[in-house]
Design a protein around this motif. Structure first.
Motif, PDB file in Angstrom:
ATOM      1  N   THR A  34       0.853  -1.188   0.000  1.00  0.00           N
ATOM      2  CA  THR A  34       0.000   0.000   0.000  1.00  0.00           C
ATOM      3  C   THR A  34       0.887   1.235   0.000  1.00  0.00           C
ATOM      4  O   THR A  34       2.010   1.204   0.511  1.00  0.00           O
ATOM      5  N   GLY A  35       0.383   2.304  -0.584  1.00  0.00           N
ATOM      6  CA  GLY A  35       1.107   3.575  -0.536  1.00  0.00           C
ATOM      7  C   GLY A  35       1.032   4.304  -1.859  1.00  0.00           C
ATOM      8  O   GLY A  35       1.349   3.736  -2.904  1.00  0.00           O
ATOM      9  N   ASP A  55      -2.888   6.300   6.758  1.00  0.00           N
ATOM     10  CA  ASP A  55      -2.646   4.894   7.146  1.00  0.00           C
ATOM     11  C   ASP A  55      -3.984   4.174   7.304  1.00  0.00           C
ATOM     12  O   ASP A  55      -4.549   4.097   8.397  1.00  0.00           O
ATOM     13  N   ASP A  86      -3.382   4.878  -1.264  1.00  0.00           N
ATOM     14  CA  ASP A  86      -3.773   5.188   0.112  1.00  0.00           C
ATOM     15  C   ASP A  86      -5.187   5.750   0.197  1.00  0.00           C
ATOM     16  O   ASP A  86      -5.384   6.917   0.570  1.00  0.00           O
ATOM     17  N   GLU A 144       2.971   6.491  -2.795  1.00  0.00           N
ATOM     18  CA  GLU A 144       4.334   6.747  -3.278  1.00  0.00           C
ATOM     19  C   GLU A 144       4.984   5.512  -3.889  1.00  0.00           C
ATOM     20  O   GLU A 144       6.047   5.590  -4.485  1.00  0.00           O
TER      21      GLU A 144
HETATM   22 MG    MG Z   1       2.053   4.346   3.604  1.00  0.00          MG
END
Ligand code: MG
Ligand code: AMP
Length: 422
Positions: A191-192, A265, A234, A194
């Motif tokens: 996940t993310g 998060d 996210d 970026e």
């Molecule tokens: Mg993250």
């Protein structure tokens, strides 16, 4: 759903052992399936296996030599008439009479009348006779019925992992199929916003996905089937959807990132949405790997692990929580890795922060016959390269300093790298 881990407040740390116990108590072995012999290596037995055949099934020779009547050899230089020859797979129809011997090969059935074998090296050929240069005792060089396995003997119990030799044992019983636990299918999701999955150029603020390739490998190394679930951005919706879809086809799901206290998060939120009864979001008293989320999701009761995003934390949390859980899911009785007490070659200092520190180290045999901690990788949870060649994890308790020469428990990640002791 078993005991809940309840830290006293939201910022309270939960002891590592308590967190592990809580997680493992919610993970159960997969329903057994029947698999053919050729697919049993490494599988976990789900039923007791009892011998239905004696092995050996008949008395046979363990040596090339001569089948004799032991009492014919008491002189120490008996001269016997060779009346027949029998090799493995054949039988002799003769009964060995006094003063006679039968040439016999390893694995051949002992002819009637004989009660021992004299190995070839203790004999001298003499035309159609043989001279036996030793006093033979009844039973010499014979393999008895059931020496290896006896009818009724328990050969496997549930939870045993079938080794290659174990497959041989099952084949020896004429087993063609067996009830075993299947290899868990483990979905892995990064996940993310970026995080970028391909090898192309990186935009501003983007990073490459280290965790998913690493966890795919860790899962495979744990004997499970890795399933690549890609990368979720996210958002609460995307992460919830990805996990909800994964639990339909996977037996375990592992996500990385998004379990800390950042604004985006969302993994712990998603787990609470999907499984409000079982979701837990913990601050574990360990370093690295403090933030951790877990839930049992969906009607198939799939354990979902939310590991932290920093790669070294991911690695350590996988080791502490996911690996034992995968082994439990696979039905294995012994879920822990091999660990031992090693000698520190240099002093070790650490802050007294109330956490167990898990340090990547290199261990090797010392001349004293003990395993020594030679070096300790640079400690920070984003330094994956620094820990990638470590062969053990040192479990450092909450003391400020360990002197050189003191002992520390190390979990050996690569037992083969230790090789032989001096
Ligand atoms: Mg993250
Ligand atoms: P998070 O827990 O999502 O806040 O992530 C913690 C740190 O780990 C951040 O610096 C992230 O950029 C980094 N991180 C998260 N996921 C990955 C990944 N798949 N590969 C490499 N680094 C990551």
């Amino acid at each position: 759903m078993g005991e809940r881990v309840s830290p006293r407040g939201p910022s309270e740390l939960v002891e590592l052992d308590d967190a592990r116990t809580a997680v493992l108590s919610r993970v159960h072995a997969l329903e057994p399936v029947t698999l053919p012999l050729a697919e049993l290596r490494g599988r976990v037995v789900a039923q007791s296996v009892v011998a239905r055949e004696n092995i050996p099934g008949f008395v046979n020779s363990s040596m090339d030599g001569f089948a004799v009547r032991a009492r014919d050899t008491v002189s120490g230089s008996a001269r016997l008439r060779v009346v027949d020859s029998v090799h493995a797979g054949a039988t002799s129809s003769l009964v060995v009479q006094p003063g006679c011997a039968v040439r016999i090969m390893t694995g051949a059935p002992l002819p009637e009348g004989a009660d021992a074998v004299c190995m070839l090296e203790d004999t001298v050929a003499d035309g159609d006779h043989v001279i036996i240069h030793r006093v033979v005792t009844p039973g010499d060089y014979l393999r008895g019925i059931g020496d290896d396995t006896r009818v009724g003997q328990e050969l496997f119990v549930p939870g045993d992992v079938i080794s290659p030799a174990g497959v041989g044992v099952l084949a020896g019983q004429g087993v063609s199929t067996l009830l075993v636990h299947p290899r868990p299918r483990v979905g892995i999701l990064s996940t993310g916003d970026e995080v970028v999955g391909d090898g192309g150029p990186l935009g501003a603020g983007q990073i490459r996905d280290l965790n998913r390739p690493m966890v795919l490998g860790l899962v495979e190394e744990s004997g499970c089937v890795p399933v690549d679930l890609g990368i979720a951005p996210d958002t609460r919706e995307a992460i919830t959807r990805a996990i909800a879809t994964a639990v339909d086809s996977c037996d375990v799901v592992v996500t990385t990132g998004g379990v800390s206290v950042g604004d985006v998060d969302y993994v712990k939120v998603a787990l609470t949405d999907l499984a409000p009864e079982t979701a837990m979001s913990l601050r574990v008293a360990m370093k690295p790997g403090k933030p951790f989320a877990f839930a049992v999701v969906g009607p198939r009761e799939v354990p979902v692990f939310g590991l932290p995003g920093n790669p070294v934390s991911t690695r350590v949390s996988f080791e502490m929580f996911v690996r034992p859980a995968l082994r439990r899911r696979a039905g294995v009785a012994h879920v822990e890795r091999f660990s031992l007490s090693a000698v520190l070659d240099q002093p070790l200092e650490r802050p007294l922060d109330g956490k167990v520190h898990l340090l990547h180290v290199n261990v090797a045999w010392g001349d004293d016959g003990r395993v020594h901690v030679l070096d300790i990788a640079r400690r920070d949870s984003h330094l994956l390269h620094a820990v990638s060649t470590a062969n053990a994890l040192a479990v450092v308790p909450t003391v400020a300093r360990l002197d050189a020469g003191s002992s520390v428990r190390v979990i050996v990640l690569d037992t083969d790298s230790l090789g032989a002791p001096p």
